[in-house]
Design a protein around this motif. Structure first.
Motif: not given
Length: 285
Positions: A9-11, A100-103, A141-145, A153-158
């Motif tokens: 993840a990139l924050l 896989d994730l960018v914030v 977005h097929e692969s990256v959120a 944020y809470a939606l990806v805590h898992g």
């Protein structure tokens, strides 16, 4: 590809609200955290292990932070189509790892304008790298959120995302960058160039309450408001009422009083907007 496990993840955020909790949740799922400047410091201060963006790219942050994420190892990791053999071969050849994730949330341009900052500071609060990462991640977005709203944020805590979630995140992300660019374009037109009727007038509105009916009882409607606003455009928006066009006209404001919420009214359904004052600017990421 429906379910994607987040491995990296990139924050990189200006508004740090919720970022520590998100970092902890992702780290607990074994996610590698990559970050920039102030965000990396905040995560480290909270006891989290963070990889600097300069370590990922092989280049230091430079030019007072103007150049840090504009690099193939960032955008290649965001834009590569995971099922495309040529893309995967390019990643292997150039040692590009998938992200896989960018914030991201963006430099506080509108808030900087609203508090009456000097032109130089306003220009420095035009975000370049942030919107670039947002758009790259949202496109793939097929692969990256892509998360642009702390409320999500809470939606990806898992530690994973579904395709339905990624599509929703992408839609929200493009709306965020569109509104951001609209504020910048309007500031240049009205406050910087002193135009009265610019050739292009971008307008960003936020959905308010849904109304009982539209122009006719059988039509649905909702109220859309300026971002931010004290006065509102009273013309409801309805997909079934698009035949009824409205005319938009500018409300020229003195340069010193311009704010992103004061640039337009509706001629028929108007109640004029007034400049608003925002809180002090958010920390630069």
């Amino acid at each position: 590809m429906d379910q994607v496990t987040i491995k990296r993840a990139l924050l990189s955020v200006s508004d740090k609200a919720g970022i520590i909790e998100l970092g902890r949740a992702l780290a607990a799922q074994g996610v590698e955290l990559v970050s920039t400047g102030g965000t990396a410091k905040a995560l480290r201060d909270a006891g989290l292990e963070v990889r600097d963006i300069s370590d990922l790219t092989g280049f230091p942050e430079m030019m007072d932070g103007r150049v840090k994420t504009l690099h193939p190892k960032v955008h290649g990791g965001l834009l590569a189509v995971r099922g495309n053999a040529e893309h995967l071969a390019s990643m292997d050849e150039h040692d590009i790892g998938a992200i896989d994730l960018v914030v991201v949330n963006l430099y506080p341009f509108a808030q900087t304008v609203a508090r009456g900052a000097a032109r130089e500071e306003i220009i420095e609060n035009i975000d370049i790298g942030g919107p670039s990462m947002v758009r790259s991640a949202a496109k793939n977005h097929e692969s990256v959120a892509i998360l642009t709203d702390p409320a999500d944020y809470a939606l990806v805590h898992g530690g994973s995302t579904t395709l339905e979630q990624r599509r929703k995140f992408a839609a929200k992300a493009y709306a965020a960058t569109a509104a951001y660019d609209a504020a910048i374009a309007s500031w240049f037109a009205f406050a910087d160039q002193g135009e009265t009727f610019p050739a292009t007038l971008p307008v960003a509105l936020t959905k308010g309450p849904e109304l009982r009916y539209g122009e006719n009882p059988h039509q649905s409607a909702a109220l859309y408001l300026p971002r931010p606003a004290r006065a509102v455009s009273r013309r409801p928006s309805s997909s079934r009422a698009r035949r009824s066009a409205t005319t938009t006209t500018t409300m020229p404001m003195p340069r010193s009083n311009w704010s992103p919420s004061s640039r337009t009214v509706r001629r028929r359904w108007s109640s004029s907007s007034t400049p608003t004052r925002a809180a002090s600017p958010l920390p630069i990421r």
